[in-house]
Write an enzyme that holds these catalytic residues in place. Structure first.
Site, PDB file in Angstrom:
ATOM      1  N   LYS A  28       0.981  -1.143   0.085  1.00  0.00           N
ATOM      2  CA  LYS A  28      -0.109   0.054   0.037  1.00  0.00           C
ATOM      3  C   LYS A  28       0.826   1.285   0.218  1.00  0.00           C
ATOM      4  O   LYS A  28       0.759   2.081  -0.841  1.00  0.00           O
ATOM      5  CB  LYS A  28      -0.894   0.135   1.265  1.00  0.00           C
ATOM      6  CG  LYS A  28      -2.212   0.923   1.210  1.00  0.00           C
ATOM      7  CD  LYS A  28      -3.100   0.722   2.198  1.00  0.00           C
ATOM      8  CE  LYS A  28      -3.751  -0.759   2.312  1.00  0.00           C
ATOM      9  NZ  LYS A  28      -4.459  -0.963   3.681  1.00  0.00           N
ATOM     10  N   ARG A  98      -3.605   3.005   8.486  1.00  0.00           N
ATOM     11  CA  ARG A  98      -3.821   1.753   7.712  1.00  0.00           C
ATOM     12  C   ARG A  98      -2.669   0.520   7.725  1.00  0.00           C
ATOM     13  O   ARG A  98      -1.198   1.343   7.747  1.00  0.00           O
ATOM     14  CB  ARG A  98      -4.046   2.260   6.465  1.00  0.00           C
ATOM     15  CG  ARG A  98      -4.708   3.252   6.251  1.00  0.00           C
ATOM     16  CD  ARG A  98      -4.715   4.128   4.756  1.00  0.00           C
ATOM     17  NE  ARG A  98      -5.156   3.107   3.834  1.00  0.00           N
ATOM     18  CZ  ARG A  98      -5.366   3.522   2.583  1.00  0.00           C
ATOM     19  NH1 ARG A  98      -4.855   4.427   1.981  1.00  0.00           N
ATOM     20  NH2 ARG A  98      -6.009   2.612   1.618  1.00  0.00           N
ATOM     21  N   GLY A 107      -6.619 -10.594   7.535  1.00  0.00           N
ATOM     22  CA  GLY A 107      -6.018 -10.736   8.853  1.00  0.00           C
ATOM     23  C   GLY A 107      -5.404  -9.498   9.496  1.00  0.00           C
ATOM     24  O   GLY A 107      -5.127  -9.886  10.581  1.00  0.00           O
ATOM     25  N   MET A 109      -4.783  -5.700  10.950  1.00  0.00           N
ATOM     26  CA  MET A 109      -5.612  -4.549  11.267  1.00  0.00           C
ATOM     27  C   MET A 109      -6.384  -4.126  10.517  1.00  0.00           C
ATOM     28  O   MET A 109      -5.960  -3.532   9.390  1.00  0.00           O
ATOM     29  CB  MET A 109      -4.780  -3.734  12.377  1.00  0.00           C
ATOM     30  CG  MET A 109      -5.572  -2.958  13.168  1.00  0.00           C
ATOM     31  SD  MET A 109      -4.790  -1.376  13.703  1.00  0.00           S
ATOM     32  CE  MET A 109      -5.160  -0.485  12.334  1.00  0.00           C
ATOM     33  N   ARG A 354      -3.398  -1.495  -6.510  1.00  0.00           N
ATOM     34  CA  ARG A 354      -2.512  -2.498  -6.587  1.00  0.00           C
ATOM     35  C   ARG A 354      -2.828  -3.448  -7.837  1.00  0.00           C
ATOM     36  O   ARG A 354      -4.023  -3.347  -8.334  1.00  0.00           O
ATOM     37  CB  ARG A 354      -2.534  -3.317  -5.378  1.00  0.00           C
ATOM     38  CG  ARG A 354      -4.189  -3.973  -5.033  1.00  0.00           C
ATOM     39  CD  ARG A 354      -4.264  -4.507  -3.589  1.00  0.00           C
ATOM     40  NE  ARG A 354      -5.630  -4.812  -3.679  1.00  0.00           N
ATOM     41  CZ  ARG A 354      -6.253  -4.871  -2.243  1.00  0.00           C
ATOM     42  NH1 ARG A 354      -5.513  -4.708  -1.191  1.00  0.00           N
ATOM     43  NH2 ARG A 354      -7.405  -5.045  -2.082  1.00  0.00           N
ATOM     44  N   HIS A 470     -15.661  -9.193   0.774  1.00  0.00           N
ATOM     45  CA  HIS A 470     -14.681 -10.069   1.270  1.00  0.00           C
ATOM     46  C   HIS A 470     -14.827 -11.442   0.681  1.00  0.00           C
ATOM     47  O   HIS A 470     -13.762 -11.992   0.122  1.00  0.00           O
ATOM     48  CB  HIS A 470     -14.825 -10.101   2.732  1.00  0.00           C
ATOM     49  CG  HIS A 470     -13.586 -11.013   3.355  1.00  0.00           C
ATOM     50  ND1 HIS A 470     -13.942 -12.172   3.558  1.00  0.00           N
ATOM     51  CD2 HIS A 470     -12.534 -10.820   3.535  1.00  0.00           C
ATOM     52  CE1 HIS A 470     -12.876 -12.920   4.073  1.00  0.00           C
ATOM     53  NE2 HIS A 470     -11.885 -12.130   4.184  1.00  0.00           N
ATOM     54  N   SER A 779      14.274 -42.134 -16.394  1.00  0.00           N
ATOM     55  CA  SER A 779      12.987 -41.202 -15.911  1.00  0.00           C
ATOM     56  C   SER A 779      12.774 -41.117 -14.557  1.00  0.00           C
ATOM     57  O   SER A 779      13.139 -42.151 -13.646  1.00  0.00           O
ATOM     58  CB  SER A 779      11.685 -41.975 -16.355  1.00  0.00           C
ATOM     59  OG  SER A 779      10.733 -41.302 -15.944  1.00  0.00           O
ATOM     60  N   CYS A 846       8.837 -38.376 -13.795  1.00  0.00           N
ATOM     61  CA  CYS A 846       7.449 -38.874 -14.197  1.00  0.00           C
ATOM     62  C   CYS A 846       6.718 -38.709 -12.528  1.00  0.00           C
ATOM     63  O   CYS A 846       5.780 -39.536 -12.558  1.00  0.00           O
ATOM     64  CB  CYS A 846       7.560 -40.247 -14.691  1.00  0.00           C
ATOM     65  SG  CYS A 846       8.287 -41.440 -13.683  1.00  0.00           S
ATOM     66  N   TYR A 866      12.296 -33.567 -20.714  1.00  0.00           N
ATOM     67  CA  TYR A 866      10.740 -33.621 -20.791  1.00  0.00           C
ATOM     68  C   TYR A 866      10.395 -33.662 -19.167  1.00  0.00           C
ATOM     69  O   TYR A 866      11.104 -34.228 -18.278  1.00  0.00           O
ATOM     70  CB  TYR A 866      10.041 -34.505 -21.615  1.00  0.00           C
ATOM     71  CG  TYR A 866      10.312 -36.073 -21.134  1.00  0.00           C
ATOM     72  CD1 TYR A 866       9.386 -36.573 -19.996  1.00  0.00           C
ATOM     73  CD2 TYR A 866      11.252 -36.846 -21.515  1.00  0.00           C
ATOM     74  CE1 TYR A 866       9.502 -37.744 -19.747  1.00  0.00           C
ATOM     75  CE2 TYR A 866      11.335 -38.332 -21.152  1.00  0.00           C
ATOM     76  CZ  TYR A 866      10.505 -38.816 -20.187  1.00  0.00           C
ATOM     77  OH  TYR A 866      10.661 -40.012 -19.701  1.00  0.00           O
TER      78      TYR A 866
HETATM   79  P1  ADP Z   1      -7.726  -2.392   3.449  1.00  0.00           P
HETATM   80  O1  ADP Z   1      -6.481  -2.810   3.467  1.00  0.00           O
HETATM   81  O2  ADP Z   1      -8.617  -3.310   4.250  1.00  0.00           O
HETATM   82  O3  ADP Z   1      -8.295  -1.943   2.244  1.00  0.00           O
HETATM   83  P2  ADP Z   1      -7.485   0.366   3.573  1.00  0.00           P
HETATM   84  O4  ADP Z   1      -6.082   0.623   4.428  1.00  0.00           O
HETATM   85  O5  ADP Z   1      -7.342   0.364   2.380  1.00  0.00           O
HETATM   86  O6  ADP Z   1      -7.744  -1.122   4.344  1.00  0.00           O
HETATM   87  O7  ADP Z   1      -8.624   1.070   4.064  1.00  0.00           O
HETATM   88  C1  ADP Z   1     -10.025   0.829   3.805  1.00  0.00           C
HETATM   89  C2  ADP Z   1     -10.664   2.186   3.586  1.00  0.00           C
HETATM   90  O8  ADP Z   1     -10.554   3.068   4.230  1.00  0.00           O
HETATM   91  C3  ADP Z   1     -10.243   2.523   2.095  1.00  0.00           C
HETATM   92  O9  ADP Z   1     -10.512   2.019   0.944  1.00  0.00           O
HETATM   93  C4  ADP Z   1     -10.753   3.961   2.139  1.00  0.00           C
HETATM   94  O10 ADP Z   1     -12.024   4.005   1.701  1.00  0.00           O
HETATM   95  C5  ADP Z   1     -10.534   4.265   3.456  1.00  0.00           C
HETATM   96  N1  ADP Z   1      -9.849   5.011   3.899  1.00  0.00           N
HETATM   97  C6  ADP Z   1      -8.226   4.687   4.206  1.00  0.00           C
HETATM   98  N2  ADP Z   1      -7.790   6.063   4.272  1.00  0.00           N
HETATM   99  C7  ADP Z   1      -8.312   6.840   4.141  1.00  0.00           C
HETATM  100  C8  ADP Z   1      -8.208   8.454   3.984  1.00  0.00           C
HETATM  101  N3  ADP Z   1      -6.918   8.837   4.284  1.00  0.00           N
HETATM  102  N4  ADP Z   1      -9.252   9.155   3.673  1.00  0.00           N
HETATM  103  C9  ADP Z   1     -10.314   8.601   3.296  1.00  0.00           C
HETATM  104  N5  ADP Z   1     -10.704   7.328   3.558  1.00  0.00           N
HETATM  105  C10 ADP Z   1      -9.725   6.473   3.981  1.00  0.00           C
HETATM  106 MG    MG Z   2      -7.690  -1.003   0.954  1.00  0.00          MG
END
Ligand code: ADP
Ligand code: MG
Ligand code: MG
Length: 887
Positions: A28, A98, A107, A109, A354, A470, A779, A846, A866
């Site tokens: 990220k 984040r 999994g 936070m 990503r 999810h 083989s 094989c 092969y």
């Molecule tokens: P995940 O890895 O679970 O996708 P993220 O860190 O991408 O978690 O956060 C989930 C959501 O939170 C993002 O898709 C976005 O919508 C919102 N978010 C995260 N950071 C910001 C921010 N700085 N401003 C506004 N929304 C945010």
């Molecule tokens: Mg995200």
């Protein structure tokens, strides 16, 4: 001093290689910096490196002074860029915290949004935004999230309080609550925190920030994260980065929104923007399934027959900007992107990008399309498709002509057909699968706690959640068919029953899912074979042009051979003749042959078997039409064929005229303490030459017959198993050659053939130089070679191999992926010594490993001619061989 914190966006300086490196700043963080550096609108922020996480975990969960100082400085960077101050009562800066590991990892936070709000700053936010409702909505969201993910309080308590507040007011949606309602709820939420946590909700913004950073670091070692790592072969010492970023707000009224999107359709690979958004919403509202998200494009909305306006229609300007960003991102990353964005009062902000997870079908289509567009080369296209993902395409889909008792439908979240028994939770799914059942996991919605159950299930059905929920994202990644958001599904966990449409069902009832159109059917619907033309054919053609190694198949029935040829097999690498002995019509003769004490008794049984074996080989040679066929002479210990039931002994007594007692005694004599190392393989041929002679005769007669009938001469490669010494092979080769001469004389024609051996004993590998004097090919039978080198019995290894892999003693199960370090040395050495004696010796593999991409890469490195894999794995091997050649 290594840099521990990297700013991005705003007025951050240029991005260096460490910041671009996902191993340092996480996926990220690296991509946020990258997007900012190419001029895309990214809210400013900073990334704390994965190295800091690792060091924090190693040093008793303590932050270093250097880190504290760097974070303070980086907060200053955000403040300067946006012109607000963190914790300032009049004009507060709010941030999100984040997590972000090297690879996206459910999994970890959950993100905390709106951090920096307290009883004072909420008033400031209200004043500067001119929107009191928005300010208090943000504050209650923050308390709710922070309490859940940082303080570890039960989120149900907060949700319940919100539900009650809505019910009391007769509201349906969150959007109906006013500023006053949110204010009241904030008071209530703070009360919950006080009761449950024993302290007031933290008002100090720096305490909030460090609490959240700590929670991200700690989540690396959470149980959820550990399970995910184990399932996905992710090392425990990577650590996660932390991203702290200025908030932008999608919940500032009707000109604001939040959404998720893919630059192409991740299910089909079509060139269509694909995604969902919600007006006046924040963060994960889109994927949380609280409100039904709206479509991104007009075309998608119309195709779905939905009413609520698409983003393209409702916010044309922001949408136009988004479309421009999509194109820029694809050109920059040269791959399909999965993005998260927010629109704040009409302005677009990018929050994540990503490489998007995709189905195998989509991966193929995108690779082929992007090559056509000149975005990537042919080599890159071949590299880009995960060979194991092809598995999804090679398996059957629902028979279009089969009757379907359709109970209901949801969204086609992940394609493919899946059928099995309904299970209502992940643990049950795992337990039932362990006892051999096929199950469909049915949930209201899934969460990271369900991963193990999703993995175990054939398919997943959820009542809630969109195409980017999810369940949908994880299922696509795992290649599990999934139908999500099937609102006609209602589940009662107390009685373990459910309703799909009008049908009442119990856990354990059978259903079928069609991930291609979202249908849910009662019972098991029949399937049809996959389509191998189109993009699949194109990519395979490219792979074939790039690979050096040939790909053969392990097959012993004409049907399997046909299928393998459709999948592109270029010969048979292993035809196990013993499978033919189990046929009901032959087993009696086989038993008679084994139990006969005299050679005469054996010979009369072999007389019966000869024409049967000849017919087997004739059929196979016909299908293989001149391609090389490696046929292995009888290998398993004889007692595998013996009768076990009294009735079988009696029947045998009738045909042979020998007494039941006599037969039982004889069977007892064949008992072995360790049959894997017992009287098997070429040892049978040495002690009962008539058996191998019969088999060789059947092979040569069939080959001559097919040559005469079709004009196309088969090329039999007769393989002697379990050779340890040159002498064994010499004796048996002489027998085979002699038989060949006899048959050729009788038939008045001849075919080319080779005699070679399997290398499956360490001694054979060591003595390969001498053995090659007799054998024209080797083989590598890596199943047995792994057993005999490791001294591990494959059939008994289940008890201890899993813990071995968990403890890291083996990186992967050595029967699945070749132990390159150990067993690999023997393969390499045998190849060298064999070639030294006989430069044109044919070398192949094989064992099961012939269909495993990592093992195939090793075979390329050693220069084998092969690999041979089971029919369904042939395309996987073709692609893996091409990728190996490109390395
Ligand atoms: P995940 O890895 O679970 O996708 P993220 O860190 O991408 O978690 O956060 C989930 C959501 O939170 C993002 O898709 C976005 O919508 C919102 N978010 C995260 N950071 C910001 C921010 N700085 N401003 C506004 N929304 C945010
Ligand atoms: Mg995200
Ligand atoms: Mg999340």
């Amino acid at each position: 001093m290594v840099q521990t914190v990297y700013p991005f966006g705003g007025d951050a300086a240029h991005v260096d290689t460490r910041q671009r490196d996902k191993t340092i700043t996480g996926g990220k963080g690296a991509n946020l910096a990258e997007m900012a550096s190419i001029g895309l609108p990214v809210p400013p922020g900073f990334t704390i490196t994965t190295e800091e996480c690792v060091s924090y975990l190693q040093h008793g969960a303590e932050f270093s002074d250097a880190l504290r100082e760097a974070v303070a400085g980086a907060v200053g960077h955000i403040e300067a860029s946006v012109g607000k101050k963190f914790g300032h009562a009049g004009d507060p800066l709010l941030v999100s915290v984040r997590s972000g590991a090297r690879v996206s990892m459910p999994g970890m936070m959950d993100t905390v949004l709106n951090l920096g709000l307290n009883d004072q700053t909420v008033e400031g936010l209200s004043a500067t935004s001119g929107d009191e409702r928005f300010a208090w909505d943000s504050y209650r969201r923050f308390i709710q999230m922070y309490s859940d993910v940082v303080l570890g309080l039960d989120h149900g308590l907060f949700e319940e309080a919100l539900e009650i507040a809505k019910e009391d007011n007769g509201f349906y949606a969150d959007t109906e609550l006013s500023a006053e309602d949110w204010k009241a709820l904030v008071t209530e939420f703070k009360g919950i925190v006080q009761t449950e946590w024993g302290k007031p909700f933290p008002q100090d913004v720096n305490e909030q920030l460090w609490g959240a950073i700590r929670a991200v670091f700690d989540s690396w070692d959470s149980d959820r994260a550990k399970v995910y790592r184990r399932l996905n072969d992710i090392p425990g010492d990577w650590g996660t980065a932390v991203n702290v970023q200025a908030m932008v707000f999608g919940n500032m009224g009707d000109t604001s929104a939040t959404g998720v999107a893919f630059t192409r359709d991740p299910a089909t690979g079509e060139r269509a923007y694909y995604g969902e958004y919600l007006i006046n919403a924040q963060g994960e509202d889109v994927v949380a399934g609280i409100r039904t998200p709206q479509y991104l494009t007009k075309a998608a909305r119309e195709a779905a027959g939905a009413k609520p306006l698409s983003m393209e229609e409702a916010m044309p300007e922001a949408y136009g900007e988004l479309a421009r960003v999509f194109d820029l991102l694809e050109k920059h990353y040269k791959d399909m992107q999965d993005i998260e964005f927010t629109v704040e009062r009409g302005k677009l902000w990018m929050l994540q990008t990503r490489s998007g997870k995709r189905t195998a079908k989509a991966a193929l289509k995108m690779a082929v399309d992007m090559e056509a567009d000149g975005l990537i080369t042919r080599e890159e296209a071949v590299r880009r498709v995960d060979p194991m993902a092809l598995d999804q395409l090679l398996h059957p889909t629902l028979d279009p002509d089969a009757e379907r008792n359709v109970l209901g439908a949801g969204l086609p979240a992940s394609p493919g057909a899946a059928a099995g028994k309904i299970v209502l939770d992940a643990d049950t799914a795992e337990q039932w699968v362990e006892r051999g059942e096929k199950v469909i996991l049915v949930r209201v919605e899934t969460s990271p706690e369900d991963i193990h159950g999703m993995h175990a299930a054939q398919g997943i059905l959820t009542a809630r959640g969109g195409m980017t929920s999810h369940a949908a994202v994880v299922a696509r990644g795992m290649g599990r068919p999934c139908v999500s958001g099937a609102s006609g599904v209602s589940i009662d966990l107390k009685t373990r029953t459910l309703k799909i449409g009008y049908q009442d069902l119990n856990e354990g009832d059978e259903i079928t899912l069609d991930g291609a159109n979202g249908q849910i059917m009662l019972g098991i619907v029949p399937t049809v074979e996959p389509e191998l033309a189109g993009d699949f054919g194109t990519l395979m053609e490219w792979a074939d042009a790039l690979r050096r190694m040939k790909v053969r198949t392990n097959a012993e029935t004409p049907d399997d051979c046909k299928m393998a040829r459709q999948f592109g097999a270029e010969g048979i690498g292993l035809c196990r003749t013993e499978h033919m002995f189990f046929d009901a019509s032959r087993i009696k003769a086989v038993r008679q042959m084994i139990l006969a004490e005299e050679e005469a008794g054996r010979s009369s049984a072999l007389e019966v078997l000869l024409p049967e074996q000849r017919a087997d080989f004739t059929a196979i040679f016909e299908v293989m039409a001149g391609l090389p066929c490696t046929i292995r002479l009888l290998d398993p210990p004889l007692h595998e064929f013996l009768p076990t039931q009294d009735s079988e002994f009696e029947e045998l007594a009738d045909t042979t005229g020998l007494g039941v007692d006599h037969l039982k005694r004889r069977a007892g004599e064949l008992h072995e303490f360790n049959p894997m190392l017992g009287h098997r393989g070429c040892r049978l041929g040495i002690t009962f030459p008539e058996i191998y002679e019969m088999q060789a005769r059947a092979i040569f007669e069939a080959a001559c017959d097919v040559k005469t009938a079709s004009g196309e001469a088969p090329i039999p490669e007769i393989m002697v198993p379990l050779v340890a010494t040159q002498k064994e092979l010499a004796i048996l080769k002489a027998l085979i050659d002699e038989t060949a001469q006899k048959v050729f004389a009788e038939k008045g024609t001849s075919v080319e053939y080779l005699v070679g051996t399997m290398i499956e004993l360490p001694r054979a590998a060591l003595m390969a130089g001498e053995i090659a004097e007799e054998g024209a090919f080797f083989s590598f039978g890596t199943n047995d070679l792994t057993q005999t080198t490791l001294g591990v019995s494959r059939d008994d290894s289940a008890k201890f191999l899993a813990p071995y892999v968990e403890k890291g003693i083996f990186a992967r199960d050595p029967f699945v992926s070749l132990d390159v370090e150990g067993v690999g040395q023997l393969v390499e050495l045998a190849a060298q010594r064999g070639r030294a004696t006989r430069p044109d010796i044919k070398l192949g593999i094989c064992g099961e490993h012939g269909g495993d991409p990592a093992s195939i890469a090793f075979c390329e490195k050693v220069g084998l001619d092969y690999v041979s894999a089971s029919p369904y794995r042939v395309p996987i091997a073709r692609l893996a061989a091409a990728q190996a050649a490109l390395k």
